[in-house]
Design a protein around this motif. Sequence first.
Motif: not given
Lengths: 858, 218, 249
Positions: B4, B6-7, B10, B14, B17-18, B20, B34, B36, B39, B43
């Motif tokens: 997908d 869009a998924r 996302v 993420d 961002r992680l 960064a 968290e 890190l 995660n 991803l």
Amino acid sequence: MKIKRRDFLKLSAAAGVAAAAFKGTALNALAEVTRGTIGGEKPGEWKASTCQGCTTWCPVEVFVQDGRAVKVRGNRYSKQNDGYVCPRGHLQLQEVYDPDRIKVPMKRTNPAKGRGIDPKFVPISWDEAFNTIADKMMALRQAGEPEKYLLLRGRYTYMRDLIYDGVTKIFGSPNNISHSAICAEAENFGAYYTEGMWGYRDYDISNSKYVLVWGCDPVSSNRMIPATIKRLGDVLDNATVAVVDPKMNNTSAKAQEWLPLLPGTDGALALALAHVLLSEGLWFKEFVGDFKGGKNLFKAGATVDEAAFEEKESHGVVRWWNLAVKDMTPKKAAAITKVPAEQIIRVARGMAKAAPNVAVWLGPGAAMQVRGGYSAMAVNALNGLVGGIDNVGGTLPSNKVPTRKMPHVDAYQDELAKKHAKLKKIDQRGTRAIPALKKGKSGGGVVTNNTATGILNADPYEIKVAVGYMNNFAFSCSGAERWEKAMARIPFFTHITTHASEMTQFADIVLPGATSTYEKLCWVKQKQNRYAQCTLLQPVIEPLWPVINDETEFPWMLGEKFAERGFPNLIDFLKKEFKDPETGKEATNSKEFTEYAVKYYTQDLWNGKKVGGDKITGWAEFRKRGMWNSDPQPYKTRWGGKFGKDEEKDGKKTTHGTVSHRFEFYSETLKKALTGHAEKHKTTVDDILAACNYTARGELAFVPHYEPPFRYGSEKEYPFTFIDYKSRLNREGRSQNAPWYYEFKHVDPGDVGWQDVLKINPADARKLGLKDGDKIRVTSVAGSIECTAHLWEGVRPGAVAKAFGQGHWAYGKTAAKDYAKAVPRGGNNNTLMPFDIERLSGANVRNGGFTGVKIQKA
Amino acid sequence: MTTDPARRDVARSDAYRLLAACFCEPERELFLAENLGANLAALMEELAVPAREPCRRLAEGLDANSQEELFLEYTALFLGPFGAPAHPYGSVYLDQARQLMGDSTMVAKKMYQAAGITQEVEGPPDHICLELEFMSYLTRRIAQALADGDEAVVAEFSRRQRDFYTRCLARWVTPFCNAIRDNAQLPFYRALADCLGGFIAAERRHVQEMATTPVPAA
Amino acid sequence: MTQYAMVIDLHKCVGCGACALACKTENNTALRRNGQTRNWADYQHETRGKFPKTTYMTRPVLCNHCSNAPCVKACPVTPKAMYKTRDGITMTNNERCIGCRACQDACPYSKMEVKDGETSVISFNEFDQPYEPFYADKSEAIPGCTSSGAEVAKKTDNPPHRTRYDHPDYADVRRPGIVEKCIFCEHRVKKGELPYCVVACPASARIFGDISDPNSEVARLVKKHKGTVLKPGKGTKPNVYYIRSYSVK
């Protein structure tokens, strides 16, 4: 670089892709640009008043910020306009803040009067102005000739009584002359001599199944503009709309049917529709009745025995058929009108199918013709045939607005005034060739345009002093140049006006007048959508310079000056008869007087008296709301023989409405009026009709019938028939100095912004070698103008059309091309259209193809 | 691997961002709390980026070293009092003069502005944290527009993303990662360089593909 | 995501002129000069056929607030002076605008200079000219007796009927040297009001709302009546839709 928020480390919601999961930001060192705060509209207040841009007289609200009027909308309480205004409402902001407004009283220093002659106006004080006027007027009384004072009224409010009747009668003159006959008196003639109502009809179009619009464009002009604009879309969905107009108009552009008849042939078309309705047995039997045997005896060309028919609510349908209808077959009418016979038949059948929920909307185009009285009757007679009179979806009379009447002036008239106020009027109404039969009375109505004749010929006597207000007859009456000559003849003329109009150029004293929506306290009444209304005009802003309310402050200030000269009668009348109805106090100045007088007239709407309609609890609430709505007008109020009623007072029998008390296809009412007028002049009805330029003789004079159109100028020399109509941006005559008028002129179909165009069918233009945009000279027997040619298929070959409005040689720097040199911008239709009147009603003529023109390249 | 779009975006957002976050001042407790490392590994897996090994090392490194050790290494690598060995600013790698606030810095700044983004912290705009965060933002807008079916926004932001990737980020990430690898002592930062390098290389295909997908011309 | 849109029901529209005039009173737009109309709302008219089978129609026009706005693309300023708000309004920022007119050139619904009968949704205010010279004019028709534009403005404002409002992107009267156009009255919309042309239309022919919400009136009307847009071939994706026909003939 630091992590500022824990969110920055979190994964996006595991839920995945639902849009909601993305809302909110997870930014750390970056941010989305945020926009500044939207402050929105600055504070202001919506204040109630009334728009007088046309005769709809919309209750409005004006948005006022820092004492300035900035926006206009319909009054939220209005059951007439539902809170909306048409373009005129917005346009008027350029009128109140017009750079060319007169800001100080002024006097003429050049005694010579005429177009292009500079009056050399200089500013004077209010005191000097009123002293001069009072001296001139008192001199007439001293000379024993107060009748030589003339009041020329233009657009008015119902405070008109004070200046129009009060001043004139107490002073001692019969000459209070209104503009009413410029408007549409011939239309009222059509209604009166069929249904017995001298007044404009209301139209219940929300409930109509068929609307036949005749000689008007109700989304653009006439008397219920925003209401019609709002409803037309739904009416087109629920009903059939057919429009009779020789040129394309806004309503016909949208309607199912357009019947572009030859100008002036309205009577033939109306009779042909009646012919179909009668010969095919389609009339509305509940209203008109039926043949006793049930068999339809109306056959083309055949005379019918009156005794065979039993009428219900109407009178004389068979006699009408025999006299005027039986031979006007669709085929014959098609030859006269150029409307195809099939279309006539289709429209008549459509109306019959929709009966009685049919409104035949009679407009001035069908009436304001040289021989328009009978076409107006013929068109209105259709309302009777389909039973739409006083009926659901039909035409209606108005509910009453329970305002007070002017107190009697008798006690304030001295002997001189009593005697001279009864002398003959300057407009020559009621003379042999000018019956002006308003409400059945010989000389019952004004003959505005003929006032110029009276002045020019000093017949019945000379006019020495005149006052005019909110009018501009030297521009707005057909044969306008005659008025220039007439005005130049009046030795002393005072004009109360907002702008230095054409008429102002002939003034000796000019007083700056208040604009109607913004600076006056007055009231008017009107009706639409079954609701009558009383609506206030209020001073929603402070004027930028001292200006006066023409109808109330002029009488007051004049009254004070009269008193100084030993004639206190006028000021006594104003003080004593218009005390504050709440406190009983007498007014001490013109502003107090104005308020007390408005309170006096309107008191029953807000003082707790049970008058129906909106409940308003006091004067303060009335001013805040600005208006009162009646209860809805009930249906069928006059069915059952109530189209007229007889009254006996002091042994004298008078009839209000129709003589037969029914809807008249054979007008006993007109027969009585015409016979009375003929007897007064010791002659015959036939002689009167001949004098009035009608062709009918004998019994035909009493029924709606077809009269061939009268035309000035031979077809050979003046090959084009001129069609005049009103721009939807005309605020009567008051918007032509507003630049927005020209900017949006193209909202009149076929018109072009910033131009004054004559619309010519492209086939005709080809023959003349004219291109779009060519400068042309248009000439009639009466005069000649310059304007621009526009090729347009909305007008038939052989006819040309031009909106009335432009052609000012005064009024202001925008309206005139060169104000100082009196050079007009565009051309005035009233220069082309010769002076004439529809004599039976006294109405100005402007329709019916009475003006032939020729066109040359300029 | 998700299909997908869009998924997928996302997840990409993420990841940016992680990464960064990893280049910010280290906050060991927070990173651990968290998850890190885990995660990031998840991803990369979802996006089929071959980075399982560096992610494992990154997580282990976070476990193994103290907050103080991490901070010292961060300072030494990126802030260095005598000229940082792994300058975190694009212009150092891209501009002729190898200086801060060069022409390439201005390119980044304009691209932020054009996308309606401002910088909330002091310093040159081409810091690795800011550039990664900006990519995260652009990708998230694309994901959102995809979910809304707003093709115009998808097209607009895909174009912005491609432009920024090719004109800024991707041009200096490789030498930057090399500089870290050459100078880092701790496994956390060595692994981070491998993670970043691998991810940015894998991104090339995405940004090119998305920006050339036929959508109405913007 | 919100996308504001306007639907104009031509069946209800009578071409009266109220909306465009109301807009001028709301947004204090100046008079036409030098080929710039400054009519954020205007009309196009069309007469077809031969008499008497003539048809006539009026089409109200305004900025289409395109989803794919060429004016935004053309704006060379950073950040853009012509830009899309998050609600899909094509917004013009007075402060950032440099008056290059690239937007006007790029917009398929605008003209750099209009001739008679033409419309342009973007207008340009010349440099070094008062916004409204009509109310700066000192001449008097009758010296000492009638007023002048400058005197009226001095006693009131310029224009005298200026509706005062605050908005961070655009002023209630725009400065010289920039472009201006319809902004869907965001200063009203963000305060829960409708654009002024919508509330002023006496025919209720203008409907405003969020077309991204399939339950909104605009979305339903466009779907039901198969709404059309102007110049669809240009790929601008306008958010002003027209439904039904002007005439029932």
